[in-house]
Design a protein around this motif. Sequence first.
Motif, mmCIF file in Angstrom:
data_model
loop_
_atom_site.group_PDB
_atom_site.id
_atom_site.type_symbol
_atom_site.label_atom_id
_atom_site.label_comp_id
_atom_site.label_asym_id
_atom_site.label_seq_id
_atom_site.Cartn_x
_atom_site.Cartn_y
_atom_site.Cartn_z
ATOM 1 N N VAL A 270 0.856 -1.166 0.000
ATOM 2 C CA VAL A 270 0.000 0.000 0.000
ATOM 3 C C VAL A 270 0.902 1.229 0.000
ATOM 4 O O VAL A 270 1.996 1.195 0.581
ATOM 5 C CB VAL A 270 -0.949 -0.015 1.227
ATOM 6 C CG1 VAL A 270 -0.185 0.188 2.527
ATOM 7 C CG2 VAL A 270 -2.062 1.012 1.101
ATOM 8 N N PRO A 271 0.530 2.311 -0.674
ATOM 9 C CA PRO A 271 1.358 3.517 -0.647
ATOM 10 C C PRO A 271 1.603 4.003 0.781
ATOM 11 O O PRO A 271 0.828 3.705 1.705
ATOM 12 C CB PRO A 271 0.532 4.531 -1.444
ATOM 13 C CG PRO A 271 -0.324 3.698 -2.346
ATOM 14 C CD PRO A 271 -0.638 2.457 -1.551
ATOM 15 N N ALA A 272 2.664 4.771 0.950
ATOM 16 C CA ALA A 272 3.053 5.224 2.289
ATOM 17 C C ALA A 272 1.928 5.958 3.003
ATOM 18 O O ALA A 272 1.784 5.857 4.235
ATOM 19 C CB ALA A 272 4.289 6.117 2.176
ATOM 20 N N ALA A 273 1.114 6.695 2.245
ATOM 21 C CA ALA A 273 0.028 7.449 2.863
ATOM 22 C C ALA A 273 -1.239 6.628 3.017
ATOM 23 O O ALA A 273 -2.232 7.096 3.574
ATOM 24 C CB ALA A 273 -0.271 8.698 2.030
ATOM 25 N N GLY A 274 -1.219 5.374 2.544
ATOM 26 C CA GLY A 274 -2.385 4.520 2.630
ATOM 27 C C GLY A 274 -3.153 4.477 1.328
ATOM 28 O O GLY A 274 -2.797 5.117 0.340
ATOM 29 N N GLY A 275 -4.213 3.685 1.301
ATOM 30 C CA GLY A 275 -5.042 3.577 0.107
ATOM 31 C C GLY A 275 -5.422 2.147 -0.167
ATOM 32 O O GLY A 275 -5.473 1.299 0.736
ATOM 33 N N THR A 276 -5.670 1.832 -1.419
ATOM 34 C CA THR A 276 -6.066 0.495 -1.828
ATOM 35 C C THR A 276 -4.844 -0.420 -1.844
ATOM 36 O O THR A 276 -3.825 -0.095 -2.458
ATOM 37 C CB THR A 276 -6.714 0.510 -3.221
ATOM 38 O OG1 THR A 276 -7.877 1.346 -3.173
ATOM 39 C CG2 THR A 276 -7.108 -0.891 -3.656
ATOM 40 N N ALA A 277 -4.945 -1.543 -1.153
ATOM 41 C CA ALA A 277 -3.812 -2.460 -1.050
ATOM 42 C C ALA A 277 -3.771 -3.375 -2.260
ATOM 43 O O ALA A 277 -4.803 -3.856 -2.745
ATOM 44 C CB ALA A 277 -3.924 -3.277 0.225
ATOM 45 N N LYS A 278 -2.553 -3.620 -2.734
ATOM 46 C CA LYS A 278 -2.328 -4.486 -3.878
ATOM 47 C C LYS A 278 -1.756 -5.819 -3.406
ATOM 48 O O LYS A 278 -0.775 -5.844 -2.667
ATOM 49 C CB LYS A 278 -1.339 -3.818 -4.835
ATOM 50 C CG LYS A 278 -0.896 -4.697 -6.005
ATOM 51 C CD LYS A 278 0.209 -4.025 -6.792
ATOM 52 C CE LYS A 278 0.754 -4.948 -7.878
ATOM 53 N NZ LYS A 278 1.876 -4.313 -8.619
ATOM 54 N N PRO A 279 -2.371 -6.951 -3.806
ATOM 55 C CA PRO A 279 -1.817 -8.248 -3.391
ATOM 56 C C PRO A 279 -0.501 -8.538 -4.089
ATOM 57 O O PRO A 279 -0.313 -8.205 -5.259
ATOM 58 C CB PRO A 279 -2.900 -9.244 -3.797
ATOM 59 C CG PRO A 279 -3.640 -8.558 -4.910
ATOM 60 C CD PRO A 279 -3.594 -7.091 -4.615
ATOM 61 N N LEU A 280 0.421 -9.152 -3.356
ATOM 62 C CA LEU A 280 1.706 -9.581 -3.894
ATOM 63 C C LEU A 280 1.780 -11.103 -3.857
ATOM 64 O O LEU A 280 1.313 -11.731 -2.913
ATOM 65 C CB LEU A 280 2.857 -8.995 -3.076
ATOM 66 C CG LEU A 280 2.919 -7.472 -2.939
ATOM 67 C CD1 LEU A 280 4.108 -7.074 -2.076
ATOM 68 C CD2 LEU A 280 3.010 -6.799 -4.307
#
Length: 991
Positions: free
Chosen positions: A70-80
């Motif tokens: 997730v970006p440093a500021a937060g947001g939608t999480a991307k699966p790895l």
Amino acid sequence: MRTPNHRRFGGLALALVLVAAVPVTSPATAAAPKRTTTDITVTEGTNLAVAASPRDGTLVFDLQGRLFSVPAAGGTAKPLADDFLDPFWPTFSPDGSTIALQSFADGRSRIATIKADGTGVRQLSDNPFDAVQPAWSPDGRKIAYATGPDGAKDLWQIDARTGAMELLSTDPVDESAPTYTPDGRQLTYLAGNEVRNLDLASRTRTVVIPGGQGFLAAPSWSPDGKRLAVLRTGQGGRTLSVWENGALRPVAAFADVFPFPARWTSKDELVYGADGKIYRTNVASGATVGVPFAATLTIARDDYPRKKYDFDSRDPQRVKGIVSPALSPDGRTVAFKALNDLYLLPVGGKAKALTDDDFYETDPAWSRDGKLLAYASDKGGSVDLYVRDLATNAERRVTSGTGSEIGPAFSPDGRRLAYQDNNAQTWTVDLASGMQTRVLGPQNAPGRVSWSGDGTALVQAVSVNNANHILVLDVASGAQQTFSPGTSISTRGDDGPVISPDGRWTVFSQDGVLWVTATAPNGRPTGASRRLTTEASDAPTWAGDSNTVLYLNNGRLKTVTLAGRTTDVPQDLTFQRDNQTGRKVIHAGKLWDGRDPTPRENVDIVVVDGRIVAIEPHRDRPRRAGWTYVDASKYTVTPGLIDMHNHQQIKAKSFGDRQGRLLLSYGITTTRSTGDPAYRSVEDREALDSGARLGPRLFATGEMLEGPQVGWDFARPVRTEQQLELEWTRVRELGYDLVKTYETFPVKWQAAVARKAHKLGVPTTSHYLYPAVGHGVDMKEHIAGPSKWGFGFARDSSLGGPYQDVLQLAGQSKMPFSTTIFAASSLLADDPGLVTDPRVRALFTPQDKQVLNAKLLCAQGRGPCGFLDGNAEQARRQVQVVKKIVDAGGVILAGTDAPLDTTALALHLNLRALAKYGLSPFQAFQSATLLSARQLGVEADLGSVEVGKLADLSFVEGDPSKDVGVLANVRSVLKHGRLFTVDELLGPFRG
């Protein structure tokens, strides 16, 4: 012979019909299950671990065993990566390009790396033990980690490019959670509960944080080396603190900081997981801000035809529950246990009951001359050893202790028996003098003993570092030596090692098939093992020629020679269900039927041939010939209770005939095994179905499917996909009712097992919520239980959780959890009379009485508590978790883990805890009745008192709709229409 009048209870005669078998249970059609998937998006996580990229501040976190960024500021999480990486403890390399983590993808925790974009998974470590808690060196070249047996881990580092491994420290204290100092010269780590530094050049150690600061975990250095972040656990929870200027101070107010290193994003700022969220805290100012995220997880549920059960059929079925077969020295006769008796089967002939009585017998063993047969039986009131002369049928009792003596083995000269007791100690008894000698102290559920060829040593399977090895014990000196057969023996039970009569060979089951190895006269292996069979093979035993081995193949007896030639040994035993016939009218003062929260008053329940045909307002009826009238007008009638998490075989040999009686006497008419030795479990199911043994009906499984590491004696280690296919033949041909995968079973295989089991109509269960619920696994065992990470951690439970991720997964999937609330024993303080109940006095073993009394003292604060015992506050917290799950729409089923918890009583204590600390009496009641029957796939037959269902009923004194505690006040019980009073169940054990 067994006759209705000879039996302890009339009318339970066993019918053995030697005709072609017709199954009364059958798998569903082998069609692919219909799978429905649902995506859920969560903004909270339970026990999530966070790492921060030094390159751009991107955060990576492990949520329910799935890696997200997730970006440093937060947001939608991307699966790895994918669902099967099974990651833990992620940490970024200093340049931010690579993530190190521990991965459980192959059933053992390995140090692995993955690129920051989720590609390029690479396994690095190859230690024989789990490798855990990776930490990058400041130059990005090395990764430190801990590895070794539980409680004795050492520190290692691995070259991230070449994979070269280096041992750094072997401090006698358990070493864990390493982290490099910013200059890379020292490694900081936990040594017990003290934080130390290891100088990497001199290998000297110094103390950083002394003990006495509370329970410490997960140290991490600030970039300037001035502060050390640690987690500290105390009565108030787990808090984030920093060690600075020789003092430890808290830096955040959260009480549920998740047990991973807080990661420094600057010399003053930490990022970490706590209270279901991701937070950043400035340790200088104390300012804390949240980092919002939204992560999507997938639920997969299978709709499949369930295995069919014909509870009413009287058709004969072939016996598959053949237990502990033993081939006579001349190779002409097989002794074995089946249907609660010992049998002798002439090779090529028809089996004949040797004991043919009501008692519990097990573990037949031949003398070398074939004249004597030793076995264990509870016919004398406890489980003791007997020796029978097969020519004269003369018999004598060899042991008579208050505990149990099992697993006899004749010495080569026939003068001694070796055996084990209920404390897993090994003894010998001189058959002439009766003198008993302890030769080996308690072990962790060891396998049966076998004598060396020269009679000087005993061999058996023992547990060593999560593997089943061969122990050779010199009987005279007590000297011990352990040998590894290359990997783990299949199980510690009847799977060997067994030494040939001439002492030259040892046979055992490994990887699910038979292997043989050359052996010295003193029992020590002398050569490499070679495989004898290619099919599922268990319970090997030698003929006197030392060339022929008898074994079990999925309910069939076979022999194999050392040259590999196999031969079938047909056995023709069949049985019929012991179904009740006749007609009953039961006048119930109250009926709590399992459907309606409010009991009905004054009703008649009409039962014909074991099924309920009518439920009507009570009326005076003319007595009709051939009908039985049961006056329960002073009682509340309820459905029989179901224990959904049980391991009946753990203490079956110690309990003997008492276990089934005990369960019935507490109104438990159905149990479900969640892992037991396969053949003993199938024998138990068949003996109960046929009426040869008294007790609840059993939904049986075999050994838990485990990864390469194995702890329990009844877990079966699986190392390859080829072996998994072989294990599947056991599931199918022995007719499992459930498949359980255990702690270290790879999640990729777990997903495949769910698909295959569902094609047979069989459900699956495990100890994990996710990714199991994303791949069709049907159920999760325990609110909080052991896992691949030990007892102290779970992804679905934390000090303050569970949070939204767990609640949505459980609520939307309807995946049931079993309770197994060991801390419910604290409720013994509310009702000490449970300990002195006549059922306890008559049917508990002496050892179980001692344990129960100790639990009472623990509950009352008057004595020490055992490892699994808990207090009232722990019980309250666990039930609060249950309530959150139920309120979210989830399903909770009552289970006990008995006999690890108290047999029979634990179910009632679980129900009392549920009702006392959060659920309504009706919710607690349904967890042990209708909801459990639904999960078993038998809601049409069990779980409630309704027309058309089996008459499984409990008659209790009091109104359980107001107080579930009275469910333990059982006065009588019906199982499939057959009535037993508690007094009858106590029978000959009443003291």
